[in-house]
Each structure stands twice: as C-alpha cells, then as structure tokens.
Design a protein around this motif. Structure first.
Motif, PDB file in Angstrom:
ATOM      1  N   THR A 486      27.359  40.678  34.303  1.00 33.82           N
ATOM      2  CA  THR A 486      26.480  39.629  33.783  1.00 33.82           C
ATOM      3  C   THR A 486      26.385  38.463  34.765  1.00 33.82           C
ATOM      4  O   THR A 486      25.310  37.887  34.947  1.00 33.82           O
ATOM      5  CB  THR A 486      26.986  39.136  32.408  1.00 33.82           C
ATOM      6  N   CYS A 487      27.501  38.107  35.406  1.00 36.79           N
ATOM      7  CA  CYS A 487      27.464  37.040  36.409  1.00 36.79           C
ATOM      8  C   CYS A 487      26.503  37.386  37.541  1.00 36.79           C
ATOM      9  O   CYS A 487      25.694  36.550  37.961  1.00 36.79           O
ATOM     10  CB  CYS A 487      28.869  36.803  36.975  1.00 36.79           C
ATOM     11  N   PHE A 488      26.583  38.606  38.033  1.00 32.00           N
ATOM     12  CA  PHE A 488      25.689  39.030  39.110  1.00 32.00           C
ATOM     13  C   PHE A 488      24.248  39.106  38.614  1.00 32.00           C
ATOM     14  O   PHE A 488      23.317  38.719  39.333  1.00 32.00           O
ATOM     15  CB  PHE A 488      26.135  40.382  39.675  1.00 32.00           C
ATOM     16  N   HIS A 489      24.057  39.603  37.411  1.00 30.39           N
ATOM     17  CA  HIS A 489      22.706  39.744  36.855  1.00 30.39           C
ATOM     18  C   HIS A 489      22.007  38.394  36.749  1.00 30.39           C
ATOM     19  O   HIS A 489      20.887  38.210  37.248  1.00 30.39           O
ATOM     20  CB  HIS A 489      22.781  40.401  35.467  1.00 30.39           C
ATOM     21  N   GLU A 490      22.666  37.453  36.101  1.00 33.60           N
ATOM     22  CA  GLU A 490      22.027  36.150  35.905  1.00 33.60           C
ATOM     23  C   GLU A 490      21.807  35.444  37.237  1.00 33.60           C
ATOM     24  O   GLU A 490      20.835  34.705  37.402  1.00 33.60           O
ATOM     25  CB  GLU A 490      22.859  35.289  34.951  1.00 33.60           C
ATOM     26  N   PHE A 491      22.704  35.676  38.199  1.00 35.08           N
ATOM     27  CA  PHE A 491      22.496  35.053  39.500  1.00 35.08           C
ATOM     28  C   PHE A 491      21.303  35.674  40.219  1.00 35.08           C
ATOM     29  O   PHE A 491      20.676  35.019  41.062  1.00 35.08           O
ATOM     30  CB  PHE A 491      23.747  35.152  40.368  1.00 35.08           C
ATOM     31  N   GLY A 492      20.963  36.914  39.905  1.00 31.16           N
ATOM     32  CA  GLY A 492      19.735  37.493  40.444  1.00 31.16           C
ATOM     33  C   GLY A 492      18.513  36.726  39.993  1.00 31.16           C
ATOM     34  O   GLY A 492      17.570  36.498  40.771  1.00 31.16           O
ATOM     35  N   HIS A 493      18.504  36.294  38.718  1.00 38.38           N
ATOM     36  CA  HIS A 493      17.436  35.409  38.246  1.00 38.38           C
ATOM     37  C   HIS A 493      17.456  34.093  39.017  1.00 38.38           C
ATOM     38  O   HIS A 493      16.405  33.557  39.392  1.00 38.38           O
ATOM     39  CB  HIS A 493      17.618  35.106  36.755  1.00 38.38           C
ATOM     40  N   ALA A 494      18.656  33.559  39.221  1.00 37.88           N
ATOM     41  CA  ALA A 494      18.778  32.285  39.935  1.00 37.88           C
ATOM     42  C   ALA A 494      18.198  32.387  41.343  1.00 37.88           C
ATOM     43  O   ALA A 494      17.489  31.485  41.808  1.00 37.88           O
ATOM     44  CB  ALA A 494      20.243  31.850  39.988  1.00 37.88           C
ATOM     45  N   LEU A 495      18.492  33.479  42.035  1.00 38.28           N
ATOM     46  CA  LEU A 495      17.941  33.670  43.382  1.00 38.28           C
ATOM     47  C   LEU A 495      16.418  33.737  43.346  1.00 38.28           C
ATOM     48  O   LEU A 495      15.747  33.219  44.248  1.00 38.28           O
ATOM     49  CB  LEU A 495      18.512  34.948  44.000  1.00 38.28           C
ATOM     50  N   HIS A 496      15.878  34.380  42.329  1.00 36.74           N
ATOM     51  CA  HIS A 496      14.423  34.469  42.186  1.00 36.74           C
ATOM     52  C   HIS A 496      13.816  33.069  42.091  1.00 36.74           C
ATOM     53  O   HIS A 496      12.738  32.797  42.637  1.00 36.74           O
ATOM     54  CB  HIS A 496      14.096  35.288  40.934  1.00 36.74           C
ATOM     55  N   GLY A 497      14.521  32.175  41.396  1.00 35.67           N
ATOM     56  CA  GLY A 497      14.047  30.794  41.298  1.00 35.67           C
ATOM     57  C   GLY A 497      14.310  29.995  42.559  1.00 35.67           C
ATOM     58  O   GLY A 497      13.456  29.235  43.021  1.00 35.67           O
ATOM     59  N   LEU A 498      15.488  30.165  43.149  1.00 36.04           N
ATOM     60  CA  LEU A 498      15.855  29.391  44.337  1.00 36.04           C
ATOM     61  C   LEU A 498      14.983  29.742  45.541  1.00 36.04           C
ATOM     62  O   LEU A 498      14.674  28.879  46.371  1.00 36.04           O
ATOM     63  CB  LEU A 498      17.322  29.641  44.682  1.00 36.04           C
ATOM     64  N   PHE A 499      14.585  30.994  45.667  1.00 36.93           N
ATOM     65  CA  PHE A 499      13.843  31.441  46.845  1.00 36.93           C
ATOM     66  C   PHE A 499      12.332  31.268  46.709  1.00 36.93           C
ATOM     67  O   PHE A 499      11.592  31.587  47.648  1.00 36.93           O
ATOM     68  CB  PHE A 499      14.150  32.906  47.143  1.00 36.93           C
ATOM     69  N   SER A 500      11.880  30.770  45.584  1.00 34.60           N
ATOM     70  CA  SER A 500      10.443  30.583  45.399  1.00 34.60           C
ATOM     71  C   SER A 500       9.867  29.768  46.561  1.00 34.60           C
ATOM     72  O   SER A 500      10.419  28.747  46.955  1.00 34.60           O
ATOM     73  CB  SER A 500      10.179  29.859  44.077  1.00 34.60           C
ATOM     74  N   ASP A 501       8.732  30.226  47.089  1.00 29.72           N
ATOM     75  CA  ASP A 501       8.108  29.580  48.243  1.00 29.72           C
ATOM     76  C   ASP A 501       6.591  29.590  48.038  1.00 29.72           C
ATOM     77  O   ASP A 501       5.846  30.252  48.755  1.00 29.72           O
ATOM     78  CB  ASP A 501       8.496  30.325  49.528  1.00 29.72           C
ATOM     79  N   VAL A 502       6.160  28.835  47.006  1.00 30.14           N
ATOM     80  CA  VAL A 502       4.744  28.831  46.637  1.00 30.14           C
ATOM     81  C   VAL A 502       4.240  27.389  46.549  1.00 30.14           C
ATOM     82  O   VAL A 502       5.018  26.438  46.484  1.00 30.14           O
ATOM     83  CB  VAL A 502       4.505  29.559  45.296  1.00 30.14           C
ATOM     84  N   ARG A 503       2.934  27.252  46.522  1.00 25.90           N
ATOM     85  CA  ARG A 503       2.331  25.923  46.454  1.00 25.90           C
ATOM     86  C   ARG A 503       2.272  25.405  45.017  1.00 25.90           C
ATOM     87  O   ARG A 503       2.556  24.243  44.755  1.00 25.90           O
ATOM     88  CB  ARG A 503       0.921  25.960  47.048  1.00 25.90           C
ATOM     89  N   TYR A 504       1.923  26.261  44.091  1.00 21.32           N
ATOM     90  CA  TYR A 504       1.614  25.803  42.736  1.00 21.32           C
ATOM     91  C   TYR A 504       2.763  26.055  41.766  1.00 21.32           C
ATOM     92  O   TYR A 504       3.302  27.165  41.707  1.00 21.32           O
ATOM     93  CB  TYR A 504       0.356  26.508  42.235  1.00 21.32           C
ATOM     94  N   PRO A 505       3.135  25.062  40.957  1.00 22.66           N
ATOM     95  CA  PRO A 505       4.260  25.240  40.034  1.00 22.66           C
ATOM     96  C   PRO A 505       4.036  26.323  38.991  1.00 22.66           C
ATOM     97  O   PRO A 505       4.988  26.984  38.569  1.00 22.66           O
ATOM     98  CB  PRO A 505       4.418  23.858  39.382  1.00 22.66           C
TER      99      PRO A 505
END
Length: 708
Positions: A486-505
């Motif tokens: 579960t720790c690894f799973h939820e951190f996968g979501h966190a990486l998806h958010g941390l690595f976002s590289d887009v213009r629009y929220p």
C-alpha cells in the motif's frame, strides 16, 4: 436541504476579512497551506467569499464583448477560483483525515452549495457559447496540442453536464445534483460512524491468542484512546476482510470480527444505517443518466473513461470472473483440508469465511515458511519509506527527499518532505499521513493540496493517506507485506502528481479518466519486490540485519499464492458497483431490507457468489461507489492493471544488467512519456508513446493465473 440560490450575476464578491488565513495565498514553501493558522470558524466565510468571487469571474468571461480566444476564455476560466480552491483543499483534507462534528456539519451544509456552484458553471449557456465559438474557430487558430485538448475537454464536459437540455429538464437536473451530493456526503459520514460503532471490544485477553505483543499493545491503546471499558479494542478497516483475522486463533472471535465488518451500515444502529441512503443514490443517479440521454449511470460513466462503454466493462469483468472463482474454489478445498487436519478443531467443521485468511496464513507459513509474525520485525515503516519507497524513486528518477520539520501538517503525526530533482532543484512537497484516528475515513488514498500548473506558476503538493494502527509511544511501526504494498501503491499516485508537467491545472497530474488513474500507482508496486530495493528496506528493526535470503525468496514466492481469493473478492465489489449502476430508476429496490437480497442475486448472476469469499466491500460500506468518486468505476483497478502488467513487461525489456528496469533510462522515459503528461492528451496515447503498442491483457492473465 435546498440548493443555494444563484447569486446575482453583477453582485460584487464580498471582501473576506484580511485576518482570515485564506484571504491571501499561503507564503509557505510551494504554497503549502498554513494549517497552524486555520481554525474551524474560518471556513464558512472563506467558502462563501470564494463561491461569490468565482461566480463573478465566470460572469466576466461569459459577458466579455470581445470575441472568444484562448486568453480571455480558456485561460481566464483556468485562472478562476483561486480563493475557493485555497479553502476547499484544506477543508476537504480535514473532512477526510480528521473529521469531527463541526467539520461534518459544515460539510453537510456546503455540499449542496458546491453542487449548485458547479451547475452554475456547466449549465451556463453563455459560457458554452464561447466554448463552441472557440471550437468552431480552432482549425484557424493554430492551437498547440495541449490547448486543443483542453478545449475539447471543456466542450465535452459541458455537453455531458447537460448544458443543451431544455429549461424544465435543467431545473430537474439541478435538483438531482444537489440532492445527490448531499446523500453522498451523508453516506460517507455514516460509513465512518459505522467503522467506529463496529469496533470489537475484547475483555478477555485469552481470546487474543495469536497476536504479538506489539499488536496487543496497539489494541490496548485503541481502547484507551476511545474510552472503551474493554481492555482491548479491535477497530475496523474499510474493506470487508480485517487484517487480524489472519492472526487470531479464536475462531469465535474471528467470526465476531468478520460479522461486525460485514454488518456495517445494515441497520445495526440508526446513526450508521446506509441502506436507504444508497438506494436513493442509485435511483437518482439512474434518473439523472436518463435525463442526460444515457441508458443508465454505468453507461454515462464509461463514456468518459478509457473503457468507453458499459459493454466493454462487462465483457472484461466476465472474462475474469469465471477463472477467478474456479481458482478460489480450489484454494477453498486446500484450506478445508488444512482445517480437517487441525487437531484443535472438531471433526466435520466446515471452513467459514472468517477462517479463510487465517488458514491461508497457515498455508503461507507451512508451505513457504512465512507469515506476518515472521515478517513484521523486518518491515519498519520508517525504513520502508526511506530505503524502499524513496530509494526506488531515486534510482528511477533521481529524486531526493528531505524531511521538513519546520513545516506543520494538519494534525500531529503528519510528516512533510521536500522533493528535489537530481540537480537539487525543488520539485514539490510530499505529505505523509500514515495513521488511523477517530474521524478519519478508512482505507488509503492520495490527494493534492496544490496542483502543478505552468499557467499559474504552481508546484505540486501531494498527500498520501494510510490507516495504520499507531504503535505505543516510542515503538516502531511494523507493517505487514500488504501494508508495504500500500505504501508503494499510494506513492505511485504521488509520483503521478509530482511529475505533472502541464500548462493547465484542469489537466494536471492525476486528473485522468478513472480507469487510468490507478495505472501508475499499480506500476509502482513492482519495485517493492525488486532485489535491490527489498534488500535495503527489509531489515530487522532492532539489529538492522537484512531479511535472510531464504526468507525473502519465500516472501516473493508466496506473493503469488491466493490470487483466486484476491481476484474474486475484488471482482465481487466491482460487479456489485456495476449491478447497482446499470439499473433504470424503476429497477432500483425501494425497501432497505432488499439490499442484501439484491447483492446476493447480483453476485450469483455474475458467477462470484461464493459464501466463503465475500466482496471486498458490501454495498452498505462501499464508500468508493456510494460516497462518490468511483461510482460505476470500481472496475478501474483491474482495467488499469492490464496496463500495469503490460508495463511491467516493458520495464523488464528495459532492464540493464539484470536490474529489472530499475534504472534512470527506463525511469526517465516512463516519467517523460506518461507520468508527466497528466490528462494533456489521450492517456492511452501516452501508453502507446511509452510502449509503442496497444495494451495487451495476456500479461495480466498470466500474473493472476487466470488463463483459461
């Protein structure tokens, strides 16, 4: 409760008291909310001011005399609502992770206001006209790909929201939306109350045989914290199966604990009875779908997902249900043989659902020589995070993590790390909230405190939430293997958010279709079994000695055991979700007493009605679907796992010197091609950009042993 009336279009937004901590953006690093300054009384005036301010911003766009363009329409809409966003991310964080009567009361009051606010936007025909105008002009505007995709998403979502309905239907839609959000809030609050009311008090410590000293101390602490008259209190987690079922020797207590889990919300007490609420939710969702032109709510949801149709969802689940149930039945026969051979059990005793995980744990111990009691000393939370979760992220992406004791979370025990790139550049903040507490909703989840956006100049701030039992003061938090996952799973979501590289929220991070959002998190689970990772984090919490190689080999081998049970209990919940949401309004039961019968029939018809394998969530505490967020979308986990299993093959193909793909080249490509893209393009195109192919189901079938 009636919806908040629309504010006059030309009314000036009220000025928020400058002493209110939401009056200005946070001055803390990365825009982290100043939780220490926030008091409950700050929420209502800040929310009211935020609602009015954003209404005024929308009205300015809708009435702009200039021809629509990207700046005065799309970007203006993307910039709107700054105040409201600041207050709601804090409020919703406290509502889900802290709770309490005051927060619950505010949540109940503002739910219909927020629904009306959403309707005021999506049903505004003037705004839609500007989006239509931009859409028609798009071929001449030479839009970049992300802006073109955003425009397409806005138009699609306006239509799906009902902007093209007639006046009478629009008014009914508003009523439905307001009532539904109130009911969903009520359901979620009742689920929390049901978890707390269902806690099992144990006065005779002899009944707790099988539990280790650390667990016993934690249960004693739970009893003390909740002022229980019992010496020990077993609190409930959100899913049907409770972790302690695997450890308790007392069959009677196991049966009592599982019954308490399964009976939640089913009329055990009035305050937590969810049956009438869920029936009304199902009926109103079905009515809303019909109003919007869909066969049922499931069809409405699937259209906006990668699945596209309910037929595709049904076919995928049906393909998996038969093999999963057959595997579970084989596992049941094996467990019955073990029970028959147990000298402490009377002859002729039949295996019960409450016995399953206990005897499955015995199989793991006898066949593989491992069980939770053997593993826990090697799975300390602090080491799992630093030398497991964070280490894997460093090896793949070059990230480093620096705990910021100078930054305060929203409640004691919440920890905050600054995340930095390989060159030392700050990327964002990661917040960890790992422990259960009274008022916190069950399960595990990730959410944003701040979404990345180049347009707004924002860096990501993301939160992981778990519900671990807090150890006694000064003792380590020792995990099960599933809790490590579960720790690894939820951190996968966190990486998806941390690595976002887009213009629009709107397109940032995890703002992807429901049946895609679980994919990056499931991929991240693979690293917990990578030899270079597990060798670092699986160390004895006292001696620091690594987990013996032979034990580790058994742990990895045993991970493949029990897939029949795991897949069947998951599919039970996913199929229940679809069953409720593929009904017409007239087909939804009206009597709360019919809920159990509906469940039984739906599971039997789907081929997963095994008494020994209850669904992961029964309807009465199925917060994913009736609390909102995953309604008609719980299938997403298995749908995403198709992508995950195929991506595991891709990483294996990208390995260097046997590292399993744990290298910077593979990690950077995964980040650039997929994790960073958010919803800035078709997510399945991101998958194709990464792998060079469409997803294949065969790797999933092989992983779960479901080949026909």
């Amino acid at each position: 409760m009636a919806a908040m009336p629309d504010a006059p279009a030309t009314a000036a937004a009220p000025r928020l008291d400058p002493t209110n901590p939401f009056a200005q953006p946070s001055a803390l690093p990365y825009g982290l909310p100043d939780f220490a300054a926030v008091q409950t009384e700050h929420f209502r005036p800040a929310i009211a001011a935020g609602l009015d301010a954003q209404r005024a911003e929308w009205e300015a766009v809708a009435t702009d005399p200039a021809l629509p363009d990207v700046e005065n329409t799309l970007e203006a809409l993307e910039r709107s609502g700054d105040l409201l966003h600041r207050v709601l991310v804090v409020f919703h964080t406290l509502a889900s992770s802290v709770g309490g009567d005051e927060i619950d009361e505010i949540e109940t009051d503002i739910a219909p206001q927020l629904a009306a606010h959403s309707d005021a936007f999506w049903l505004d025909r003037n705004l839609f006209a500007r989006i239509e105008s931009l859409t028609n002009a798009a071929p001449l505007l030479d839009l970049d790909a992300e802006t073109g995709w955003l425009l397409q998403e806005y138009r699609k979502n306006f239509v799906r929201a009902g902007v093209q309905l007639g006046d009478a239907d629009t008014e009914r839609l508003k009523e439905l939306n307001s009532r539904l959000v109130t009911l969903e809030t009520e359901f979620s609050q009742r689920v929390v109350k049901a978890m707390e009311a269902g806690a099992v008090a144990v006065t005779d410590p002899a009944r707790l045989a099988g539990l280790d000293d650390g667990t016993l101390a934690a249960l004693a602490r739970s009893a003390k914290d909740r002022d229980s008259h019992a010496g020990h209190l077993i609190t409930l987690g959100l899913p049907t199966q409770q972790p302690l079922l695997a450890q308790l020797d007392d069959a009677g207590l196991r049966a009592e604990l599982l019954a308490a889990s399964q009976d939640r919300g089913a009329g055990v007490d009035d305050a937590s009875d969810t049956r009438a609420t869920l029936l009304e939710i199902a009926r109103l969702r079905a009515e809303r779908a019909r109003l919007l032109g869909y066969e049922h709510h499931g069809a409405y949801v699937a259209e906006n997902a990668t699945a596209a149709t309910s037929t595709a969802v049904n076919e995928r689940l049906a393909r998996l249900a038969g093999p999963a149930a057959r595997n579970a039945e084989k596992e049941a026969d094996e467990l019955q043989e073990m029970l028959d051979a147990d000298p402490s059990v009377a002859d002729g005793t039949a295996l019960q659902a409450a016995d399953w995980t206990n005897y499955a744990e015995k199989v793991r111990r006898d066949r593989y020589g491992v069980d939770d009691a053997v593993l826990r000393p090697y799975l300390d939370l602090d080491r799992v995070l630093a030398d497991g979760v964070f280490f894997a992220a460093n090896q793949l992406y070059g990230l480093t993590f620096h705990e910021r004791a100078d930054l305060a979370g929203y409640t004691p025990g919440v920890r905050i790390w600054e995340v930095r790139e390989e060159d030392g550049t700050g990327l964002g903040l990661f917040v960890g909230d790992y422990y259960a507490r009274s008022g916190k909703r069950g399960g595990a989840w990730m959410h944003h405190l701040c979404n990345q956006s180049h347009l707004l100049g924002r860096h990501p701030v993301v939160v992981n939430n778990l519900n671990l039992t807090a150890p006694p003061e000064g003792e380590p938090t020792l995990l099960t293997w599933d809790e490590v996952r579960t720790c690894f799973h939820e951190f996968g979501h966190a990486l998806h958010g941390l690595f976002s590289d887009v213009r629009y929220p709107t397109l940032s991070g995890t703002s992807v279709p429901r049946d895609f959002v679980e994919y990056p998190s499931q991929v991240n689970e693979m690293w917990m079994a990578n030899p270079a990772v597990v060798e670092r984090f699986a160390r004895h919490h006292v001696t620091g000695e690594p987990m013996p190689a032979e034990l580790l080999a058994k742990v990895l081998a045993v991970a493949e055991y029990g897939e029949g049970f795991a897949t069947t209990e998951y599919l039970g919940a996913a199929l229940l979700d679809q069953a409720w949401h593929q009904l017409t309004p007239e087909e939804v039961p009206t009597d709360p007493e019919e809920v159990t019968a509906f469940e039984r029939t739906a599971l039997a018809n789907a081929g997963v009605g095994l008494e020994l394998v209850p669904p992961r969530y029964r309807s009465t505490y199925f917060n994913h679907t009736f609390g909102g967020g995953y309604d008609a979308g719980y299938y997403s986990y298995i749908w995403s796992e198709v992508l995950d299993a195929d991506t595991s093959v891709w990483f294996a193909e990208a390995q260097i010197a046997g590292d399993g793909g744990l290298n910077r080249l593979a990690g950077q490509k995964f980040r650039d091609k997929l994790l960073s893209r958010g919803n800035a393009q078709d997510p399945l195109q991101s998958f194709r950009d990464l792998t060079g192919r469409d997803p294949r189901i065969e790797p999933l079938l092989a992983r779960r042993g479901l080949q026909d």
